[in-house]
Design a protein around this motif. Structure first.
Motif, short mmCIF file in Angstrom:
data_model
loop_
_atom_site.label_atom_id
_atom_site.label_comp_id
_atom_site.label_asym_id
_atom_site.label_seq_id
_atom_site.Cartn_x
_atom_site.Cartn_y
_atom_site.Cartn_z
N PHE A 118 0.83 -1.21 0.00
CA PHE A 118 0.00 0.00 0.00
C PHE A 118 0.86 1.25 0.00
O PHE A 118 0.51 2.26 -0.63
CB PHE A 118 -0.95 0.01 1.20
CG PHE A 118 -1.97 1.11 1.13
CD1 PHE A 118 -2.76 1.30 0.00
CD2 PHE A 118 -2.15 1.98 2.20
CE1 PHE A 118 -3.71 2.32 -0.06
CE2 PHE A 118 -3.09 2.99 2.15
CZ PHE A 118 -3.87 3.17 1.01
N ASP A 119 2.01 1.21 0.67
CA ASP A 119 2.93 2.35 0.62
C ASP A 119 3.44 2.55 -0.81
O ASP A 119 3.60 3.69 -1.27
CB ASP A 119 4.11 2.12 1.56
CG ASP A 119 3.72 2.28 3.02
OD1 ASP A 119 2.57 2.69 3.29
OD2 ASP A 119 4.56 1.99 3.89
N VAL A 120 3.70 1.46 -1.51
CA VAL A 120 4.12 1.55 -2.91
C VAL A 120 3.02 2.19 -3.75
O VAL A 120 3.28 3.05 -4.61
CB VAL A 120 4.49 0.15 -3.46
CG1 VAL A 120 4.80 0.23 -4.96
CG2 VAL A 120 5.67 -0.43 -2.70
N LEU A 121 1.78 1.80 -3.50
CA LEU A 121 0.65 2.38 -4.25
C LEU A 121 0.52 3.87 -3.96
O LEU A 121 0.36 4.67 -4.89
CB LEU A 121 -0.64 1.66 -3.86
CG LEU A 121 -1.92 2.20 -4.50
CD1 LEU A 121 -1.90 1.97 -6.01
CD2 LEU A 121 -3.15 1.53 -3.88
N LEU A 122 0.61 4.25 -2.70
CA LEU A 122 0.53 5.67 -2.35
C LEU A 122 1.64 6.46 -3.03
O LEU A 122 1.41 7.54 -3.58
CB LEU A 122 0.61 5.84 -0.83
CG LEU A 122 -0.57 5.31 -0.02
CD1 LEU A 122 -0.24 5.36 1.47
CD2 LEU A 122 -1.84 6.08 -0.31
#
Length: 198
Positions: A181-185
């Motif tokens: 999710f950090d990668v997506l953000l």
């Protein structure tokens, strides 16, 4: 008799939207009136403007699911009366719109994008903006892991176009072992470590 397999049903936009809505609606319901002027990870939006924008997205993408035009140029003002409950109702309508026969088929929207791509866009907004609002207001938020995987695949392809249109910011660097999710953000131009300034 439903002839869709469990795998097919699990990847339908409507199923993913139902999951995203289940995480986003409690965040919107938890926003206090005294937090509406607070900053968010989207520098151009405070909490009021971002919640209003997300409300507009949820309403307009119902029309796009039905292959109708949607007007994103109009300035929204949805945060009146019992707007938190109306947001929950409109989100349920969004899920139903994308669950209708043919919603994921053909093209949709003024750009003529594949309907599933358009559905992924509202799925991303509901997921990422819920995080924006939660982070801005101190509310808990944890996206569904399978949904994040779908969005990483979809947004990876969409990102160059989204940046040209000003929808995504420049990507933010994250550690090689960063959580999905950090990668997506970071892909959307957000700092996963963003917190409100005192």
């Amino acid at each position: 008799m439903n002839d869709k397999t469990e795998t097919e049903t699990g990847t339908r936009i409507s199923t993913l939207l139902r999951t995203a809505a289940g995480r986003a609606v409690p965040v919107v319901r938890g926003i206090r009136d005294d937090q509406l002027g607070a900053p968010t990870p989207c520098a151009a939006y405070d909490v009021h403007a971002l919640a209003d924008h997300l409300f507009q997205v949820v309403v307009n993408f119902q029309a796009l699911a039905a292959k109708r035009d949607a007007d994103f140029g109009a300035a929204p003002e949805h945060l009146t009366g019992e707007w938190r409950e109306r947001f929950a109702q409109e989100t349920a309508r969004l899920v139903a719109a994308w669950d209708a026969p043919g919603a994921e088929e053909g093209t949709s929207g003024a750009m003529g994008l594949p309907a599933r791509t358009v559905g992924s866009m509202v799925l991303g907004d509901l997921t990422v903006h819920a995080w924006d609002l939660a982070r801005a207001t101190g509310l808990p938020y944890e996206p569904d892991a399978a949904l994040v995987g779908v969005l990483l695949a979809e947004f990876g392809a969409l990102a160059p176009t989204a940046r040209r249109m000003g929808v995504f910011g420049d990507p933010v660097a994250v550690a090689p072992d960063a959580a999905p999710f950090d990668v997506l953000l970071a892909l959307t131009g957000r700092d996963p470590g963003w917190t409100p300034r005192p």
